[in-house]
Design an enzyme around this catalytic site. Structure first.
Site, PDB file in Angstrom:
ATOM      1  N   HIS A 185       6.690   8.564 -12.719  1.00 25.06           N
ATOM      2  CA  HIS A 185       5.724   7.879 -11.854  1.00 25.06           C
ATOM      3  C   HIS A 185       5.219   6.528 -12.348  1.00 25.06           C
ATOM      4  O   HIS A 185       4.636   6.420 -13.431  1.00 25.06           O
ATOM      5  CB  HIS A 185       4.517   8.799 -11.641  1.00 25.06           C
ATOM      6  N   PRO A 222      -3.566 -10.933   2.002  1.00 21.42           N
ATOM      7  CA  PRO A 222      -3.266  -9.537   1.644  1.00 21.42           C
ATOM      8  C   PRO A 222      -3.516  -9.262   0.161  1.00 21.42           C
ATOM      9  O   PRO A 222      -3.118 -10.058  -0.701  1.00 21.42           O
ATOM     10  CB  PRO A 222      -1.773  -9.385   1.994  1.00 21.42           C
ATOM     11  N   ASP A 233      -4.118   9.945   2.167  1.00 23.73           N
ATOM     12  CA  ASP A 233      -5.009   9.786   3.326  1.00 23.73           C
ATOM     13  C   ASP A 233      -4.823  10.947   4.309  1.00 23.73           C
ATOM     14  O   ASP A 233      -5.771  11.367   4.975  1.00 23.73           O
ATOM     15  CB  ASP A 233      -4.736   8.441   4.024  1.00 23.73           C
ATOM     16  N   SER A 237      -6.701   6.656  -6.077  1.00 23.05           N
ATOM     17  CA  SER A 237      -5.858   7.866  -6.076  1.00 23.05           C
ATOM     18  C   SER A 237      -4.872   7.829  -7.247  1.00 23.05           C
ATOM     19  O   SER A 237      -4.317   8.855  -7.632  1.00 23.05           O
ATOM     20  CB  SER A 237      -5.097   7.974  -4.759  1.00 23.05           C
ATOM     21  N   HIS A 238      -4.649   6.653  -7.832  1.00 25.70           N
ATOM     22  CA  HIS A 238      -3.730   6.521  -8.965  1.00 25.70           C
ATOM     23  C   HIS A 238      -4.492   6.381 -10.289  1.00 25.70           C
ATOM     24  O   HIS A 238      -3.916   6.035 -11.308  1.00 25.70           O
ATOM     25  CB  HIS A 238      -2.808   5.325  -8.773  1.00 25.70           C
TER      26      HIS A 238
HETATM   27  P1  NDP Z   1      -2.668   0.170   2.016  1.00 27.87           P
HETATM   28  O1  NDP Z   1      -2.087   0.340   3.369  1.00 27.87           O
HETATM   29  O2  NDP Z   1      -4.010   0.707   1.741  1.00 27.87           O
HETATM   30  O3  NDP Z   1      -2.668  -1.367   1.630  1.00 27.87           O
HETATM   31  C1  NDP Z   1      -1.486  -2.120   1.600  1.00 27.87           C
HETATM   32  C2  NDP Z   1      -1.754  -3.515   1.059  1.00 27.87           C
HETATM   33  O4  NDP Z   1      -2.378  -4.284   2.063  1.00 27.87           O
HETATM   34  C3  NDP Z   1      -2.683  -3.557  -0.154  1.00 27.87           C
HETATM   35  O5  NDP Z   1      -2.251  -4.561  -1.046  1.00 27.87           O
HETATM   36  C4  NDP Z   1      -4.038  -3.883   0.458  1.00 27.87           C
HETATM   37  O6  NDP Z   1      -4.812  -4.542  -0.513  1.00 27.87           O
HETATM   38  C5  NDP Z   1      -3.659  -4.786   1.592  1.00 27.87           C
HETATM   39  N1  NDP Z   1      -4.526  -4.708   2.755  1.00 27.87           N
HETATM   40  C6  NDP Z   1      -5.100  -3.614   3.304  1.00 27.87           C
HETATM   41  N2  NDP Z   1      -5.788  -3.951   4.409  1.00 27.87           N
HETATM   42  C7  NDP Z   1      -5.639  -5.282   4.581  1.00 27.87           C
HETATM   43  C8  NDP Z   1      -6.110  -6.214   5.531  1.00 27.87           C
HETATM   44  N3  NDP Z   1      -6.883  -5.846   6.533  1.00 27.87           N
HETATM   45  N4  NDP Z   1      -5.771  -7.505   5.382  1.00 27.87           N
HETATM   46  C9  NDP Z   1      -5.008  -7.913   4.357  1.00 27.87           C
HETATM   47  N5  NDP Z   1      -4.524  -7.077   3.404  1.00 27.87           N
HETATM   48  C10 NDP Z   1      -4.831  -5.762   3.511  1.00 27.87           C
HETATM   49  O7  NDP Z   1      -1.658   0.743   0.894  1.00 27.87           O
HETATM   50  P2  NDP Z   1      -0.671   1.987   0.970  1.00 27.87           P
HETATM   51  O8  NDP Z   1      -1.422   3.170   1.433  1.00 27.87           O
HETATM   52  O9  NDP Z   1       0.548   1.610   1.700  1.00 27.87           O
HETATM   53  O10 NDP Z   1      -0.309   2.158  -0.593  1.00 27.87           O
HETATM   54  C11 NDP Z   1      -1.329   2.535  -1.511  1.00 27.87           C
HETATM   55  C12 NDP Z   1      -0.920   2.389  -2.947  1.00 27.87           C
HETATM   56  O11 NDP Z   1      -0.099   3.445  -3.354  1.00 27.87           O
HETATM   57  C13 NDP Z   1      -0.190   1.109  -3.361  1.00 27.87           C
HETATM   58  O12 NDP Z   1      -0.859   0.627  -4.523  1.00 27.87           O
HETATM   59  C14 NDP Z   1       1.212   1.558  -3.726  1.00 27.87           C
HETATM   60  O13 NDP Z   1       1.799   0.790  -4.779  1.00 27.87           O
HETATM   61  C15 NDP Z   1       0.951   2.971  -4.192  1.00 27.87           C
HETATM   62  N6  NDP Z   1       2.104   3.844  -4.007  1.00 27.87           N
HETATM   63  C16 NDP Z   1       2.796   4.259  -5.115  1.00 27.87           C
HETATM   64  C17 NDP Z   1       3.886   5.105  -4.969  1.00 27.87           C
HETATM   65  C18 NDP Z   1       4.698   5.507  -6.155  1.00 27.87           C
HETATM   66  O14 NDP Z   1       5.594   6.327  -5.997  1.00 27.87           O
HETATM   67  N7  NDP Z   1       4.476   4.987  -7.333  1.00 27.87           N
HETATM   68  C19 NDP Z   1       4.290   5.644  -3.653  1.00 27.87           C
HETATM   69  C20 NDP Z   1       3.511   5.097  -2.555  1.00 27.87           C
HETATM   70  C21 NDP Z   1       2.450   4.257  -2.738  1.00 27.87           C
HETATM   71  P3  NDP Z   1      -6.401  -4.721  -0.455  1.00 27.87           P
HETATM   72  O15 NDP Z   1      -6.967  -3.703   0.474  1.00 27.87           O
HETATM   73  O16 NDP Z   1      -6.847  -4.569  -1.854  1.00 27.87           O
HETATM   74  O17 NDP Z   1      -6.582  -6.111   0.067  1.00 27.87           O
END
Ligand code: NDP
Length: 337
Positions: free
Chosen positions: A122, A307, A190, A49-50
């Protein structure tokens, strides 16, 4: 009708396309190279998405006059451990690229150092910021505030952005541990996707127009009021990020979006802080062994995984096979060239 067919692109093609769109949008040589690299990394590791999807947002931010396509950011060391950036109303990654080597050098000299950045747009996914510090052997913690969308626990209107944080640390013999996460229960993208696909969210993730928690994505999109993850605990983390991000850096508060709305912009202008720690300066010679041990206790523990390791799987697949981009998105991007 939406065309859901897809086209394969190599990562080099992703980066070239991103660069061309950014240059066509008026961005200068250096800035477009930095942002095209960020788009490539986001398509490669996620979150996608980014990646390419952000290009229309970047282009609009320039055409509306909201962001500066030719930013000339400044970085100043204002204390032995504090580096302060001013983005010249351009994108964060351009300032970060300028600050990174100095921040690493300061952390190695002092044990700990911080880079704050204001007047910048951003940041994208935080993982790339912290990950590069972990590649240099440092532990990193990064935060950025964003656009008010998350209600405090028990509240009825948004105060915080989806305020993400990221953590990274070196891991002996393997890629660093790097994770990043938003403060909202579910990412806005999402919720949009669930609305488009016509299904409920797995759990209540926002408020309906009556102020009640709901898992109906359309109701949440109407109020733009998301719930924090982990109830009051997530709201407290969002608070911390608002302070460490906007307040410490002097960036735009998540509630202060009037300027953004006036430009019809979709990107976010906040404040960020990136803390770099040199573990070699903290007196525990066995630091790396501790990290290894913590990871070993997780791996092979039922379905648990360290993670952020999902990104490594994405990376291997994207490097081998490229990525698939919808025909609709390709059409939208070609129109920007
Ligand atoms: P997710 O909830 O999808 O994931 C959060 C973190 O947990 C990730 O590092 C993911 O890495 C890890 N993760 C996910 N599932 C598991 C699991 N089962 N076990 C262990 N680790 C897990 O992310 P968000 O939806 O909260 O955020 C998405 C992205 O959006 C991020 O990159 C964030 O930086 C970005 N963001 C940017 C913003 C901005 O203003 N610039 C604002 C909000 C979000 P992986 O699945 O790769 O292991």
């Amino acid at each position: 009708m939406a065309d859901n067919s897809t086209i394969a692109l190599s990562l080099d093609e992703v980066e070239e396309l991103a660069k061309s769109v950014l240059v066509a949008a008026g961005m200068d040589e250096h800035g477009s190279t930095v942002l095209a690299g960020l788009v490539r990394m986001s398509e490669r590791d996620g979150p996608r998405s980014h990646g390419l999807r952000m290009l229309p947002v970047y282009a609009q931010s320039f055409s509306s006059g909201y962001a500066n396509p030719e930013a000339d950011p400044s970085v100043e060391r204002i204390a032995p451990g504090v580096l302060r950036g001013d983005g010249d109303n351009g994108y964060y990654q351009i300032v970060a690229a300028k600050a990174r080597d100095e921040l690493i050098e300061m952390a190695r000299a002092n044990g700990i150092a911080a880079f704050t950045c204001a007047n910048c747009h951003h940041l994208g996914a935080l993982r790339f910021d912290t990950g590069l510090l972990a590649d240099a052997g440092l532990v990193a913690l990064g935060v950025v505030n964003s656009l008010s969308m998350v209600v405090p626990q028990g509240g009825t209107r948004p105060v915080f952005g989806t305020n993400p944080m990221s953590f990274a640390c070196p891991r002996p013999g393997r890629a660093p541990v790097v994770w990043d996460q938003a403060s909202s229960m579910v990412a806005l993208m999402d919720i949009r996707m669930a609305a488009a696909e016509g299904h409920e969210l797995p759990r209540p993730a926002g408020l309906d127009p009556n102020g009640q928690p709901t898992s109906d994505p359309n109701a949440i999109l109407e109020t733009r009021s998301l719930l924090p993850f982990g109830e009051h605990k997530g709201a407290a983390i969002a608070f911390l990020i608002e302070v460490l991000g906007a307040a410490l850096a002097g960036g735009t508060l998540s509630v202060d979006n009037a300027n953004r709305e006036a430009h019809g912009a979709l990107n976010i202008k906040g404040g960020s802080t990136l803390i770099a720690i040199d573990p070699a300066r903290f007196g525990n010679a066995a630091f790396e062994g501790y990290v290894q041990r913590i990871c070993a206790e997780i791996e092979g523990n039922g379905d648990a995984r360290v993670p952020g390791d999902g990104r490594l799987k994405n990376r291997a697949a994207a490097e081998a096979d490229g990525v698939r981009v919808t025909a609709d998105l390709m059409k939208q991007l070609r129109e920007l060239l």
